[in-house]
Design a protein around this motif. Structure first.
Motif: not given
Ligand code: FES
Ligand code: FE2
Length: 409
Positions: A85, A87, A105, A108
């Motif tokens: 991901c 993020h 994902c 989050h």
């Molecule tokens: S690590 Fe994927 S949404 Fe936070």
């Protein structure tokens, strides 16, 4: 981490024509360099386009320590992404197969389209630009229904392999096939020992009585059988059907068609076809086998009635996963036209016998008594080719001079 010059010394230590010094088969630092220099850098065969029949179907797997996902997008193209991901890096799809309209994902819930674009990221500031955070792509090539991926930024040139494989494989109809069976076999052996075993049939007469019924175990490194008259007859018969025999190869790939043992039509317990609806409907399916393979990790056999894939994925210095897949014609009905236990019998027995051989090889190699030994040029030509290729690849990875150039100089 083992330093560059130590690896260079070990590569220099290898006697031409001999197996590798012990650390190549069990040292964690060399294993880490193998992942970097080989599995993160080379083309790998992961499966078949028919495993991804619809948009959103995906195949997720881990190469070394890198999760990747290969998915069919809305336009029908097969794409690949690093499965991390954008993020905070969580793995998005768990390893295995599945189907999803979007990739979400689990951490989050950042949500990606099948083309990798970030579509949704909650609670981010106004100036956050989703366009800056797409999934990172990996290279994907599909050749006549066979899927290859490469994790490198700049992959090795794929075009010569495609040019050679496409016309030879296309008649086998992989795009009109279905996956009949697959499994992962865990082997407690270094991936190179698994591959060395898979690149020779020196061990076949004593260890593979089932495979030896149909497979010409004395076959040469260029996939030619010893009986010249029969080989010539086979080549003529294939040419009459417009099927190229080869052999043809590049530094990291090989393709050749070869006849099975006299009277054998398939790789099966008695040489008879195992699937009533053939993939290649010529001469009652008596087309021998189209073998195509790539370094570092794979071979396939495309027969008249089914196809078999063998790909190796390393998971530790002394542990390897063998991914085995069987394809049949899409219209073949399980229980009517074929049954899975019979279909997989020959290669499943062979895989398990080979696992035992590789694990036994690992135990001996780990001992104080191991010294590199000589390969048979006649019976282990492809092992020699694989190990020479590996040494050159590792030299290139660490920026050491090529042994071949050194030998010439
Ligand atoms: S690590 Fe994927 S949404 Fe936070
Ligand atoms: Fe074997």
């Amino acid at each position: 981490m083992r330093r560059r010059h130590e690896l260079c010394d070990l590569l220099d230590e290898r006697r031409p024509g001999y197996s590798l010094p012990q650390p190549f088969y069990n040292d964690p630092d060399i294993y880490a360099l193998d992942i970097e220099g080989v599995f993160n850098a080379c083309w790998l065969m992961i499966g078949f386009s028919v495993e991804l029949p619809k948009p959103g179907n995906y195949l997720a797997m881990t190469i070394g320590r890198t999760p990747v996902v290969v998915i069919r997008d809305r336009a029908g193209a097969i794409r690949g992404f690093f499965n991390s991901c954008r993020h905070r890096g969580a793995q998005i799809c768990q390893d295995g197969t599945g189907r999803a309209a979007k990739l979400v994902c689990p951490y989050h819930q950042w949500t990606y389209g099948l083309d990798g674009r970030l579509l949704h990221a909650g609670a981010m500031p106004e100036n956050f630009d989703a366009n800056d955070h797409p999934l990172r792509p990996i290279h994907v090539e599909v050749v006549a229904g066979a899927i290859y991926i490469c994790l490198a930024q700049t992959p090795p040139d794929f075009a010569p392999f495609r040019r050679a494989l496409e016309p030879m494989l296309a008649p086998h109809g992989f795009e009109n096939a279905k996956l009949a069976h697959q499994y992962v076999l865990v082997e407690k052996a270094n991936w190179k020992l698994v591959m060395e075993n898979g690149r020779e049939c020196y061990h076949c007469a004593a260890n593979h009585p089932e495979l030896g019924i149909s497979f010409p175990i004395g076959i040469s490194a260029n996939m030619s059988i010893e009986d010249d008259t029969r080989m010539r007859g086979y080549c003529q018969r294939m040419a009459a059907h417009g099927l190229e025999v080869g052999p043809t190869d590049g530094s990291w790939w090989q393709i050749a068609r070869f006849p099975l043992n006299e009277g054998m039509i398939s790789m099966s317990p008695d040489g008879a076809p195992l699937v009533k609806k053939p993939m290649l409907d010529l001469d009652g399916g008596d087309t021998g086998s189209l073998r195509f393979s790539i370094e570092p990790h794979n071979f396939c056999h495309a027969l008249g009635d089914y196809a078999f894939m063998f790909s190796v994925l390393p998971v530790g210095p002394e542990e390897t996963h063998v991914v085995a897949k069987w394809l049949v014609h899409e219209d073949a009905v399980e229980g009517v036209d074929y049954d899975v236990p019979s279909l997989i019998n020959t290669w499943d027995m062979t895989n398990r016998q080979d696992r035992d051989l590789a694990e036994n090889n690992q135990r001996g190699v780990n001992g104080l008594g191991y010294l590199p030994g000589p390969y048979s040029p006649k019976a282990e030509g492809l092992v020699l080719r694989f190990i020479d290729w590996y040494c050159e690849r590792m030299r290139a990875h660490i920026g050491a001079p090529s042994a071949r150039i050194a030998e010439v100089a």
